[in-house]
Design a protein around this motif. Structure first.
Motif, short mmCIF file in Angstrom:
data_model
loop_
_atom_site.label_atom_id
_atom_site.label_comp_id
_atom_site.label_asym_id
_atom_site.label_seq_id
_atom_site.Cartn_x
_atom_site.Cartn_y
_atom_site.Cartn_z
N GLY A 126 11.06 0.23 -4.34
CA GLY A 126 10.44 1.48 -3.88
C GLY A 126 8.98 1.60 -4.28
N SER A 127 8.66 1.21 -5.50
CA SER A 127 7.27 1.26 -5.96
C SER A 127 6.41 0.27 -5.17
CB SER A 127 7.18 0.94 -7.45
OG SER A 127 7.84 1.90 -8.22
N GLY A 128 6.95 -0.92 -4.94
CA GLY A 128 6.21 -1.92 -4.17
C GLY A 128 5.92 -1.46 -2.76
N ILE A 129 6.94 -0.92 -2.10
CA ILE A 129 6.75 -0.41 -0.73
C ILE A 129 5.76 0.76 -0.74
CG2 ILE A 129 7.90 0.78 1.18
CD1 ILE A 129 10.37 -1.00 0.57
N GLY A 130 5.89 1.62 -1.75
CA GLY A 130 4.96 2.74 -1.86
C GLY A 130 3.52 2.29 -2.02
N LEU A 131 3.30 1.25 -2.80
CA LEU A 131 1.94 0.73 -2.96
C LEU A 131 1.43 0.08 -1.68
CD1 LEU A 131 2.03 -0.63 -6.61
CD2 LEU A 131 0.59 1.20 -5.72
N PHE A 132 2.31 -0.59 -0.93
CA PHE A 132 1.89 -1.14 0.36
C PHE A 132 1.47 -0.01 1.31
CE2 PHE A 132 4.43 -5.07 -0.55
CZ PHE A 132 3.37 -5.95 -0.45
N LEU A 133 2.32 1.01 1.40
CA LEU A 133 2.03 2.12 2.31
C LEU A 133 0.83 2.94 1.86
CD1 LEU A 133 5.67 3.33 3.07
CD2 LEU A 133 4.18 1.90 4.50
N GLY A 134 0.60 3.00 0.54
CA GLY A 134 -0.51 3.78 0.00
C GLY A 134 -1.73 2.97 -0.33
N ALA A 141 -4.25 7.82 -6.93
CA ALA A 141 -3.04 7.97 -6.12
C ALA A 141 -2.16 6.73 -6.20
CB ALA A 141 -3.42 8.27 -4.67
N GLN A 142 -2.78 5.56 -6.13
CA GLN A 142 -1.99 4.33 -6.22
C GLN A 142 -1.37 4.17 -7.60
OE1 GLN A 142 -3.40 0.69 -4.33
NE2 GLN A 142 -5.13 1.88 -3.53
N LEU A 143 -2.12 4.50 -8.64
CA LEU A 143 -1.54 4.45 -9.98
C LEU A 143 -0.43 5.49 -10.12
CD1 LEU A 143 -4.70 3.86 -12.18
CD2 LEU A 143 -2.73 2.34 -11.95
N GLY A 144 -0.56 6.60 -9.43
CA GLY A 144 0.50 7.61 -9.45
C GLY A 144 1.79 7.10 -8.83
N ILE A 145 1.67 6.32 -7.77
CA ILE A 145 2.86 5.72 -7.13
C ILE A 145 3.53 4.76 -8.11
CG2 ILE A 145 3.65 4.17 -5.30
CD1 ILE A 145 1.34 5.40 -3.56
N ALA A 146 2.74 3.85 -8.67
CA ALA A 146 3.31 2.87 -9.61
C ALA A 146 3.79 3.56 -10.89
CB ALA A 146 2.27 1.81 -9.95
N GLY A 147 3.04 4.54 -11.35
CA GLY A 147 3.40 5.25 -12.58
C GLY A 147 4.65 6.10 -12.42
N GLY A 148 4.84 6.69 -11.25
CA GLY A 148 6.06 7.46 -11.01
C GLY A 148 7.29 6.58 -11.10
N GLY A 149 7.21 5.40 -10.49
CA GLY A 149 8.31 4.45 -10.60
C GLY A 149 8.52 3.99 -12.03
N ALA A 150 7.41 3.79 -12.75
CA ALA A 150 7.51 3.34 -14.14
C ALA A 150 8.17 4.41 -15.01
CB ALA A 150 6.11 3.01 -14.68
N LEU A 151 7.88 5.67 -14.76
CA LEU A 151 8.51 6.74 -15.54
C LEU A 151 10.02 6.79 -15.29
CD1 LEU A 151 5.82 9.55 -15.26
CD2 LEU A 151 6.48 8.30 -17.32
N ILE A 152 10.41 6.66 -14.04
CA ILE A 152 11.84 6.63 -13.71
C ILE A 152 12.51 5.45 -14.41
CG2 ILE A 152 13.51 6.28 -11.84
CD1 ILE A 152 11.46 7.77 -10.02
N LEU A 153 11.89 4.28 -14.27
CA LEU A 153 12.41 3.07 -14.88
C LEU A 153 12.46 3.20 -16.40
CD1 LEU A 153 11.89 -0.46 -13.76
CD2 LEU A 153 11.24 0.03 -16.10
N GLY A 154 11.43 3.74 -16.99
CA GLY A 154 11.35 3.88 -18.45
C GLY A 154 12.44 4.78 -19.01
N VAL A 155 12.68 5.89 -18.37
CA VAL A 155 13.73 6.80 -18.84
C VAL A 155 15.09 6.14 -18.71
CG1 VAL A 155 14.90 8.99 -18.34
CG2 VAL A 155 12.40 8.91 -18.42
N MET A 156 15.35 5.52 -17.57
CA MET A 156 16.63 4.87 -17.35
C MET A 156 16.85 3.74 -18.35
SD MET A 156 18.81 2.44 -15.95
CE MET A 156 17.61 1.25 -15.47
N MET A 157 15.82 2.92 -18.58
CA MET A 157 15.95 1.80 -19.51
C MET A 157 16.08 2.30 -20.96
SD MET A 157 15.91 -0.97 -17.66
CE MET A 157 15.63 -2.28 -18.80
N ALA A 158 15.43 3.40 -21.29
CA ALA A 158 15.57 3.96 -22.65
C ALA A 158 17.00 4.43 -22.89
CB ALA A 158 14.59 5.11 -22.84
#
Length: 176
Positions: A126-134, A141-158
């Motif tokens: 999802g983050s990869g596709i979001g960065l392609f589209l954005g 904005a691009q860092l926001g796309i990648a960072g949003g995915g990272a926050l989701i991933l970080g919480v889940m992995m924690a």
């Protein structure tokens, strides 16, 4: 086994939070932050897949994920535009996500932690596709796309890493 999972969670959360608080990042900041996120995520993945409980057959796709992130880190520095950096990071996240999905789907029944790769893989795709589209958006904005995915991933992995840690601790107390 929980240590590399928690390291990956920490890396993702730190990266995600920096994308929230840095309001006007330049292209160099974008390159460096994405490179650090990718290289430390790849390093944590290498450490994770070397652990004994990880099935041997699962190590190949997870190695591909780590390699995609490491290669993406190197390629990032050849681009000087936000679009080039975003597309490169998007490709690395997309390839890594697909590799994690493959590992998760193939091994989810015999290795319970592989189910985590289904979520992390989907977030990466999802983050990869979001960065392609954005890719035409600005750095923030691009860092926001990648960072949003990272926050989701970080919480889940924690949550996953703490659960693994507590399970191992409980098993050690039961054996003693």
């Amino acid at each position: 086994m929980s240590k590399p999972v928690l390291i990956r969670a920490g890396v993702a959360l730190i990266f995600g939070l920096t994308t929230v608080f840095v309001q006007e990042p330049g292209t160099m900041w974008m390159k460096i932050s994405l490179a650090l996120y990718l290289v430390f995520s790849g390093s944590a993945m290498w450490e994770y897949l070397r652990r004994d409980p990880v099935p041997e057959a699962m190590r190949s796709p997870l190695s591909m994920a780590a390699a995609a992130w490491m290669l993406g880190t190197i390629v990032l520095f050849f681009f000087s535009t936000p679009a080039g950096v975003g597309i490169t990071a998007g490709a690395a996240l997309l390839l890594g996500g697909v590799a994690e999905l493959v590992a998760g789907f193939r091994h989810r029944r015999e290795f319970a932690p592989a189910r985590d790769q289904l979520i992390t893989g989907a977030v990466g795709v999802g983050s990869g596709i979001g960065l392609f589209l954005g890719s035409g958006l600005n750095q923030h904005a691009q860092l926001g796309i990648a960072g949003g995915g990272a926050l989701i991933l970080g919480v889940m992995m924690a949550v996953s890493g703490v659960g693994m840690y507590l399970d191992v601790r409980k098993a050690a107390q039961t054996d003693a």
